[in-house]
Structure formats: structure tokens, C-alpha cells
Design a protein around this motif. Sequence first.
Motif, short mmCIF file in Angstrom:
data_model
loop_
_atom_site.label_atom_id
_atom_site.label_comp_id
_atom_site.label_asym_id
_atom_site.label_seq_id
_atom_site.Cartn_x
_atom_site.Cartn_y
_atom_site.Cartn_z
N ALA A 64 0.83 -1.21 0.00
CA ALA A 64 0.00 0.00 0.00
C ALA A 64 0.86 1.25 0.00
O ALA A 64 0.56 2.23 -0.69
CB ALA A 64 -0.95 -0.01 1.20
N THR A 111 2.32 1.52 -3.62
CA THR A 111 1.34 1.90 -4.64
C THR A 111 0.77 3.30 -4.40
O THR A 111 0.23 3.90 -5.33
CB THR A 111 0.21 0.87 -4.73
N ARG A 118 -2.92 -5.43 -4.15
CA ARG A 118 -4.29 -5.00 -4.48
C ARG A 118 -4.33 -3.78 -5.39
O ARG A 118 -5.37 -3.42 -5.89
CB ARG A 118 -5.05 -4.71 -3.20
#
Length: 115
Positions: A54, A57, A74
Motif C-alpha cells: 500500500a 502503490t 491489491r
Amino acid sequence: MLLPAGHPFARRPSLRLDDLADARWIDAPGVGLPLTAARASVRYDGTDLLALCALATAGHGLVLLPRRLAQAARAGVAVPLSAPRLVHRTELLSPGTPTGVAAALAARLTAGSPV
């Protein structure tokens, strides 16, 4: 490499580590290999791989992960590293002949089956 979707290199088919010499990196010694202080711009002391992904990204820095992990993130874009060639190796060390679960794992590793 796990890159933010808007990163200038996100559309490349592959990257060389030399291309990223001036990049901002996330030092995450609890999850991956520690970086030298000169290369890291952010330090993550946790051990949660999804949290590290996270951060990457969201644009806080780059991380180098095995392809399977980078593709499972994700968000972001997984771009393979073409040079230098990096090899991940798993070793099973035992003082004798493995038994039980260790023997089963050793059999799978030597057979080339994914763990």
C-alpha cells in the motif's frame, strides 16, 4: 518491482535496476532486504506485506518483491526486473534426515512443486 499506477515506468515491459538509481525506495527490513541509508527515503518497520504494498502503490517509494507477491498486490503495477538477474532461493537445513512436516516440505521442494 511494484510501482504506483501513475509512475513513469509503470508501462514498461521490464526495468533494469540501473534505471531506478535515483528512485525513492522504502526500506522494510522486517519484510524484505534492508537498504542502505543512502538509497532509502522511507523506512517501514512493520512486517505486514500488504501495508508495504500500500505504501509503494500510494507513491511513498519503490519496493522490489518476488513477481508473485507484486502481482498479488491489491493496487499498483508489477513490472519485472530484467537486470540484474535476481534469484530467490529457499534452503531447508536439518541436522539429520527430516521427518514429519519437514520431510513433506523437503519432498515438495526437491520435486519443484510450488509451496
